[in-house]
Structures are given as structure tokens and as C-alpha cells.
Design a protein around this motif. Structure first.
Motif, short mmCIF file in Angstrom:
data_model
loop_
_atom_site.label_atom_id
_atom_site.label_comp_id
_atom_site.label_asym_id
_atom_site.label_seq_id
_atom_site.Cartn_x
_atom_site.Cartn_y
_atom_site.Cartn_z
N ALA A 127 0.82 -1.21 0.00
CA ALA A 127 0.00 0.00 0.00
C ALA A 127 0.86 1.26 0.00
O ALA A 127 0.46 2.29 -0.57
CB ALA A 127 -0.94 -0.01 1.20
N LYS A 128 2.04 1.20 0.60
CA LYS A 128 2.90 2.37 0.68
C LYS A 128 3.53 2.72 -0.67
O LYS A 128 3.95 3.87 -0.88
CB LYS A 128 4.00 2.13 1.71
N TYR A 129 3.59 1.74 -1.57
CA TYR A 129 4.25 1.96 -2.85
C TYR A 129 3.26 2.18 -4.00
O TYR A 129 3.68 2.43 -5.13
CB TYR A 129 5.15 0.76 -3.18
N GLU A 130 1.98 2.12 -3.70
CA GLU A 130 0.96 2.26 -4.75
C GLU A 130 1.07 3.58 -5.52
O GLU A 130 0.92 3.58 -6.76
CB GLU A 130 -0.44 2.11 -4.12
N PRO A 131 1.34 4.72 -4.89
CA PRO A 131 1.44 5.98 -5.65
C PRO A 131 2.55 6.00 -6.69
O PRO A 131 2.57 6.87 -7.57
CB PRO A 131 1.69 7.03 -4.55
N ARG A 132 3.49 5.06 -6.62
CA ARG A 132 4.62 5.07 -7.54
C ARG A 132 4.41 4.20 -8.77
O ARG A 132 5.29 4.08 -9.62
CB ARG A 132 5.89 4.61 -6.80
N LEU A 133 3.24 3.57 -8.88
CA LEU A 133 2.94 2.75 -10.05
C LEU A 133 2.85 3.62 -11.30
O LEU A 133 2.56 4.83 -11.21
CB LEU A 133 1.62 2.01 -9.86
N PRO A 134 3.08 3.06 -12.50
CA PRO A 134 2.89 3.83 -13.73
C PRO A 134 1.49 4.43 -13.79
O PRO A 134 0.51 3.75 -13.41
CB PRO A 134 3.10 2.77 -14.83
N PRO A 135 1.34 5.67 -14.22
CA PRO A 135 0.05 6.39 -14.13
C PRO A 135 -1.14 5.63 -14.71
O PRO A 135 -2.18 5.52 -14.06
CB PRO A 135 0.33 7.68 -14.91
N ALA A 136 -1.00 5.09 -15.92
CA ALA A 136 -2.15 4.43 -16.55
C ALA A 136 -2.54 3.18 -15.78
O ALA A 136 -3.74 2.92 -15.56
CB ALA A 136 -1.82 4.07 -18.00
N PHE A 137 -1.55 2.42 -15.33
CA PHE A 137 -1.86 1.21 -14.57
C PHE A 137 -2.40 1.56 -13.19
O PHE A 137 -3.30 0.89 -12.68
CB PHE A 137 -0.61 0.34 -14.46
N ARG A 138 -1.86 2.61 -12.59
CA ARG A 138 -2.36 3.06 -11.29
C ARG A 138 -3.82 3.48 -11.39
O ARG A 138 -4.64 3.18 -10.50
CB ARG A 138 -1.50 4.22 -10.78
N TYR A 139 -4.17 4.14 -12.47
CA TYR A 139 -5.57 4.55 -12.68
C TYR A 139 -6.48 3.32 -12.75
O TYR A 139 -7.57 3.29 -12.17
CB TYR A 139 -5.68 5.37 -13.97
N LEU A 140 -6.01 2.29 -13.45
CA LEU A 140 -6.80 1.07 -13.60
C LEU A 140 -6.99 0.37 -12.26
O LEU A 140 -8.09 -0.07 -11.92
CB LEU A 140 -6.11 0.13 -14.60
N THR A 141 -5.91 0.24 -11.48
CA THR A 141 -6.03 -0.45 -10.19
C THR A 141 -6.87 0.35 -9.20
O THR A 141 -7.63 -0.23 -8.42
CB THR A 141 -4.64 -0.73 -9.58
N ARG A 142 -6.76 1.66 -9.23
CA ARG A 142 -7.56 2.47 -8.31
C ARG A 142 -9.04 2.38 -8.64
O ARG A 142 -9.89 2.52 -7.75
CB ARG A 142 -7.10 3.92 -8.35
N SER A 143 -9.37 2.16 -9.91
CA SER A 143 -10.77 2.00 -10.27
C SER A 143 -11.38 0.75 -9.63
O SER A 143 -12.60 0.65 -9.50
CB SER A 143 -10.91 1.92 -11.80
#
Length: 400
Positions: free
Chosen positions: A327-343
Motif C-alpha cells: 500500500a505504501k508503494y501504490e502511488p509510484r505505479l505507472p500512471p495508466a496502470f495506477r488509474y486502472l487499479t484504483r478503479s
């Protein structure tokens, strides 16, 4: 001398029935690599004759099995692969690719079974992972050269990878070894032959996210999906002692009772429980069953065991919650993939276990390597005892 740097002890050539079993867990495979690096420091000349892997553990298995050197050097090579790994080395994270696959799935679901629909085989394109494997382990026509060479030199007895045949629902264990007797059950069976990059890709094909892989005339996916007995392959191959590495953190009662979310569970939380039950929990269940079996068999005199034999097992697992760390490293994911996982609601849970399996972030993977190595060194005495134990008589072998 720092802790863990004591002069190595133990045999260079292990008993012929020693097996290493590596389970699945996606990015948590970095923890396994860290444990192996720790074991390599304890026993640098160790060679394990039976190697069994599934999913991410299958990738680690092939790297170790194909390496020409003993575990000390082979584990450092494997750890270096994980240390340099990024998300883009496993699957494409560019916005056009993710958007195309996601839109394809949505379109397919909305066609209502129409005759014409988009051809979509996964939420992500896993072709970078294939390139990574091919660049890490030498191959010819997809076959791993090092595995064959180590078998010919007598440094290996057998290497096995497990997949799920989507066409039949059977769990398939693919074995490369010498004088291996195949086994067959209604739900699981084995095939002997040369292991290829395709077998590794199929074994690691996370359902729905990674595309299935064609092997022969059937499509195969992640072998952990219906693998209810992950230790059975090692036993079939002759193991009387098993070293298993699980990336599952064992919670205490207070941690297990703690609420991870508030309100209605998001898809990510539900997926986390599903993934845990498929990839992380089953090894522990099988190990407990084996330990119970061992106690029962040891109570019988040898003449009454009817071919059954105890199989010693040591399970190494994380000393820290890898999902909580993710959870602490989630903000560092690639933007497009981070958007998908946050959805899917990954930020609505304090322990996104589902996300931890896809967290191919160098800093997170580096942390898992360190934890794994530290955990192995802390249990060095147990590891040495297992490796040095006298093997059970071959005539007493039995298969589950």
C-alpha cells in the motif's frame, strides 16, 4: 563479522531426495528470490536435485535450474533479475495498450454474445515478460539449454512446472528429468518432456489479466488456480524432504481480526481474498496435511506402513505482511496502470493483497528481497538440518 556471514557449512551435494517447492504470488516472487539468496549465503555450494514451481515460482525455478553454478551464485543472479525489474518488464503499461485491452473487454461484454466481437485475451499484454525470460535464461527454439545440461551432468534429478488446462480443467505438471514415471489422477496429471518458455508463460498467466498460452492443442493458464496439492509433485518425483517458500504472511489472531476496510467491500478487496485462496493459502493447507500424515505414519512400525513414508517439510514465509507494505508503494505505479487499479478500489483497503501481486516496482521488490534474505538467515539452523538429514529409503516411496 556481520550476522549471517559465518563460514558456510553443510554438504555441497544434497541428499538425492531433497526438493525445493516455489509457489505463486506474482510480484511476491521477489521474496522467494530473497530467501534463495539467503540460503545461498548459508550453503553456497548447495544444489537441490528436485525443483518444483508454479506461477511466479515457476520463473524462479527455471532460473535456478538452468544456472550452471550452485545455489550461491545462481541465487545472486536471480536476485539481480528481480532487483532490476520494473512493471514494464512484465507487461505493457503504456496508456494505448491498457486502454485498448480494457475497451476490448468492455465491448465484448456488451455485445451479448454477438457473432462478431473483439479478440481480447487478457487485460494486459504480457509479451515483455516473455522477452525478459528469453534474455535471462539461454534458450534454443524456446527450450532451456541449462536444464538439459545440468540433467546430463547429474546435477539435477527433475524440474517441474505446473499449469491449468483451460480446455479440460485438469492441473498439468510438466516434468523434465531422468527416468521419471508419469502420474495421472482425474484432476491432475503429469507429462514428461523438455520445458520451454511457453510452459513458464502459461504457468504464470494470471487469470484474465495475462493471456492464456497454447501448449499442444489446448490453452493453459496459471497453474495455481486449481492446484489443491502443491507439494504432491515433489513427492511424486521422489522427495523425502521438502523446502517450500511461501510468500504468504501468517497473521496472528489480533491481525487477522482487524478490519481492513470500512463500508462495502470494493472489487480489489474481493479479488484479494480470491487471489489469496488460490495462490497463497493452499500451500499452507497442504503443508499442514503433510505434517499430520507424517505424525500418523511415524506411529506405525515400518512393516505396517504399506509403502507410505514420512516427508519432512520446512516452510519459509515472510516475517512481515507484504500486502500491507504494498500500500505504501501504490502511488509510484505507472500512471495508466495506477488509474486502472484504483478503479478497482485498491486505495480503500489497508492491505491490498491483490495489488501486491502486481506491484512490480523496483523499490518494493528490493524491500521484498531484503526481507526474504533476512528471513532465511534467521532460520539458518533449520535449513541446514533439513539439507543434512539422512534421506528415507527409496523403497519406501509412495505417491499421493
Amino acid at each position: 563479522m556481520p550476522a549471517g556471514d559465518a563460514p558456510p557449512t553443510g554438504p555441497a551435494s544434497p541428499p538425492p531426495d531433497l526438493a525445493l517447492v516455489l509457489s505463486g504470488g506474482g510480484a511476491r516472487g521477489a521474496y522467494q528470490a530473497g530467501v534463495l539468496r539467503g540460503i545461498g549465503r548459508l550453503l553456497p555450494e548447495l544444489r537441490v536435485p528436485i525443483l518444483v514451481g508454479v506461477s511466479a515460482g515457476g520463473i524462479n525455478t527455471v532460473v535456478i535450474a538452468a544456472h550452471p553454478a550452485p545455489l550461491g551464485e545462481a541465487s545472486r543472479t536471480l536476485a539481480e533479475v528481480w532487483r532490476r525489474l520494473e512493471t514494464a518488464d512484465v507487461f505493457r503499461v503504456d496508456t494505448p495498450s491498457l486502454a485498448r485491452n480494457f475497451t476490448g473487454w468492455v465491448t465484448r461484454l456488451s455485445t451479448g454474445g454477438a457473432a462478431v466481437y473483439p479478440s481480447v485475451r487478457g487485460l494486459v499484454d504480457a509479451s515483455p515478460l516473455r522477452k525478459l525470460i528469453e534474455s535471462t535464461v539461454a534458450t534454443v527454439d524456446g527450450e532451456f539449454l541449462g536444464i538439459g545440461r545440468n540433467l546430463e551432468r547429474g546435477l539435477l534429478h527433475a524440474v517441474a512446472l505446473t499449469t491449468l488446462n483451460y480446455s479440460t480443467g485438469q492441473t498439468i505438471t510438466w516434468v523434465q528429468g531422468a527416468d521419471i514415471r508419469p502420474w495421472s489422477r482425474p484432476r491432475r496429471r503429469s507429462f514428461n518432456g523438455r520445458l520451454t518458455v511457453g510452459h513458464v508463460m502459461a504457468s504464470a498467466a494470471l487469470p484474465l489479466f495475462f493471456p492464456a498460452v497454447r501448449l499442444g492443442d489446448s490453452w493453459h493458464g496459471d497453474g495455481g488456480v486449481r492446484l489443491d496439492a502443491p507439494l504432491s509433485g515433489a513427492v511424486h518425483l521422489g522427495a523425502s524432504r521438502i523446502l517450500a517458500i511461501s510468500p504468504r504472511y501468517e497473521q496472528n489472531e489480533e491481525e487477522a481480526s482487524r478490519r481492513k476496510i470500512s463500508g462495502y467491500p470494493p472489487p480489489a478487496q474481493i479479488l484479494s481474498h480470491l487471489m489469496n485462496s488460490i495462490f497463497l493459502d493452499v500451500l499452507d493447507r497442504d503443508a499442514r496435511t503433510l505434517e499430520l500424515f507424517n505424525r500418523l505414519v511415524r506411529q506405525l512400525p515400518p512393516e505396517r506402513r504399506e509403502g507410505m513414508r514420512p516427508v519432512d517439510i520446512l516452510v519459509l514465509r515472510p516475517s512481515e505482511d507484504l500486502g500491507l507494505l504494498a500500500a505504501k508503494y501504490e502511488p509510484r505505479l505507472p500512471p495508466a496502470f495506477r488509474y486502472l487499479t484504483r478503479s478497482l478500489g485498491t486505495r480503500e483497503s489497508t492491505t491490498p493483497d491483490f495489488l501486491s501481486m502486481l506491484m512490480f516496482q523496483p523499490d518494493y521488490l528490493g524491500l521484498l528481497l531484503e526481507i526474504g534474505e533476512r528471513d532465511a538467515l534467521a532460520r539458518g539452523d533449520e535449513i541446514r538440518r533439513l539439507v543434512a538429514a539422512r534421506p528415507a529409503p527409496a523403497a519406501a516411496a509412495a505417491s499421493p
